[in-house]
Design a protein around this motif. Structure first.
Motif, PDB file in Angstrom:
ATOM      1  N   UNK A   8      47.630   7.188  10.273  1.00 16.46           N
ATOM      2  CA  UNK A   8      47.998   5.805  10.585  1.00 16.46           C
ATOM      3  C   UNK A   8      47.844   5.464  12.072  1.00 16.46           C
ATOM      4  N   UNK A   9      47.123   6.276  12.829  1.00 14.38           N
ATOM      5  CA  UNK A   9      46.871   5.927  14.227  1.00 14.38           C
ATOM      6  C   UNK A   9      45.896   4.757  14.287  1.00 14.38           C
ATOM      7  N   UNK A  10      46.245   3.725  15.030  1.00 16.76           N
ATOM      8  CA  UNK A  10      45.443   2.507  15.103  1.00 16.76           C
ATOM      9  C   UNK A  10      44.536   2.539  16.329  1.00 16.76           C
ATOM     10  N   UNK A  11      43.640   1.564  16.384  1.00 18.14           N
ATOM     11  CA  UNK A  11      42.700   1.493  17.503  1.00 18.14           C
ATOM     12  C   UNK A  11      43.422   1.238  18.819  1.00 18.14           C
ATOM     13  N   UNK A  12      44.480   0.417  18.798  1.00 16.17           N
ATOM     14  CA  UNK A  12      45.188   0.143  20.043  1.00 16.17           C
ATOM     15  C   UNK A  12      46.002   1.338  20.531  1.00 16.17           C
ATOM     16  N   UNK A  13      46.125   2.376  19.683  1.00 18.58           N
ATOM     17  CA  UNK A  13      46.776   3.619  20.101  1.00 18.58           C
ATOM     18  C   UNK A  13      45.762   4.713  20.411  1.00 18.58           C
ATOM     19  N   UNK A  14      44.489   4.326  20.491  1.00 22.33           N
ATOM     20  CA  UNK A  14      43.485   5.270  20.958  1.00 22.33           C
ATOM     21  C   UNK A  14      42.603   5.875  19.896  1.00 22.33           C
ATOM     22  N   UNK A  15      42.704   5.413  18.657  1.00 17.06           N
ATOM     23  CA  UNK A  15      41.882   5.987  17.598  1.00 17.06           C
ATOM     24  C   UNK A  15      40.567   5.219  17.462  1.00 17.06           C
ATOM     25  N   UNK A  16      39.458   5.928  17.436  1.00 16.69           N
ATOM     26  CA  UNK A  16      38.170   5.336  17.095  1.00 16.69           C
ATOM     27  C   UNK A  16      38.111   5.293  15.568  1.00 16.69           C
TER      28      UNK A  16
END
Length: 318
Positions: free
Chosen positions: A186-194
């Motif tokens: 559930x890591x999102x793009x705004x938390x650094x996930x591509x």
């Protein structure tokens, strides 16, 4: 130090449960009968050079350059998911080099000792334990680069012939360098996930299980009572918060905590008999040693160290 390593590994998938493919509608595992034979060989020379200066019999200054080595190999714990090749099971050798410098000395006619060490090490191909949620398995992989820099100090003081107190403190900055890791669940793009590749850039992020600050205080008390000797010891330590797994999932952080151990014992002065009452983790902390996310879910799992516990030991030395 010279190291020469040879390893042989055989991964034999002699059985595959066909119901997985029936349920999911596509091949879930590697084909039954898949065999991977692997031979690993490597060698390394790890030098160490130390310069010492002893201005008197009580003080010693030193500086060292060190190199270390941990051989690579085959990750036998990996689940044989469909599409994996032999290369997906392999991990490279780890190397480290860096410096230490410090001081060791005694004062007050030997009643007090002081140790201070500063260090700076750089790792290449750091071996990390990676959890793969899709297959609910753990594999060994490599983080391209990592560094650890810090200082540690300890002091010991003999108050009198019966009581000795001690304390320590450490400060450590352990960070990943050039390392592309999987995203946590559930890591999102705004938390650094591509989100296109399912990966994140770990450069500059904290290493797992590497608290920035720790310190503690403790003591030992020994007192003769007739033909017996009464002893007591206690240690109270504090540890800063830290991540418990390699993706730095914020749901799997171990908060800072106090950890208290204590013991009392009574022994014969000839050293034959000793009875000891022990208490460990007397603060009853839930300490996460390792964390992971259950495959296909967002369930967070953690391995917890033993909670508060007591014990009595009876020892006889022949």
């Amino acid at each position: 130090r010279y190291t020469d390593v040879e390893k042989d590994a055989t991964y034999d998938l002699f059985f595959v449960n066909e119901w997985f493919e029936i349920i999911f509608g596509f091949p879930f595992w590697l084909p039954e009968g898949t065999v991977y034979d692997y031979e690993f060989s490597d060698d390394d020379t790890s030098p160490q050079v130390t310069l010492e200066w002893q201005p008197n019999e009580d003080w010693n200054f030193f500086a060292s350059y060190k190199e270390g080595y941990l051989p690579g190999g085959f990750s036998l714990g990996a689940t044989p998911q469909a599409g994996l090749t032999l290369e997906d099971f392999l991990f490279d050798s780890e190397e480290v080099d860096g410096f230490e410098a410090g001081f060791k000395g005694t004062f007050m006619d030997g009643r007090m000792s002081l140790d201070v060490i500063v260090f700076d090490y750089e790792y290449s191909d750091l071996q990390v334990n990676i959890y793969v949620p899709e297959t609910a398995s753990f594999v060994v992989g490599n983080a391209d680069e990592a560094t650890t820099t810090g200082i540690e100090a300890s002091v010991r003081f003999r108050v009198n012939e019966y009581l000795t107190v001690r304390s320590f403190a450490t400060y450590n900055e352990g960070e990943y360098g050039d390392y592309i890791n999987q995203c946590y669940t559930l890591q999102s793009a705004d938390r650094g996930c591509d989100t296109d590749t399912g990966t994140q850039d770990m450069d500059g992020q904290d290493l797992p299980r590497a608290p920035e600050t720790t310190f503690g205080i403790g003591g030992d008390f020994n007192y003769p009572i007739g033909s017996m000797e009464l002893s007591a010891a206690t240690d109270l330590n504090w540890t800063d918060d830290y991540f418990t797994e390699t993706t730095n999932n914020p749901a799997l952080v171990q908060d800072s905590y106090w950890y208290w151990n204590a013991s009392v014992s009574l022994a014969t002065q000839d050293g034959h008999w000793r009875v000891t009452a022990l208490g460990r983790n007397l603060t009853d902390e839930d300490i996460r040693a390792f964390g992971a996310t259950r495959g296909f879910t967002n369930d967070q799992l953690a391995e917890i160290l033993p909670l508060r516990n007591y014990a009595v030991e009876l020892t006889y030395n022949f």
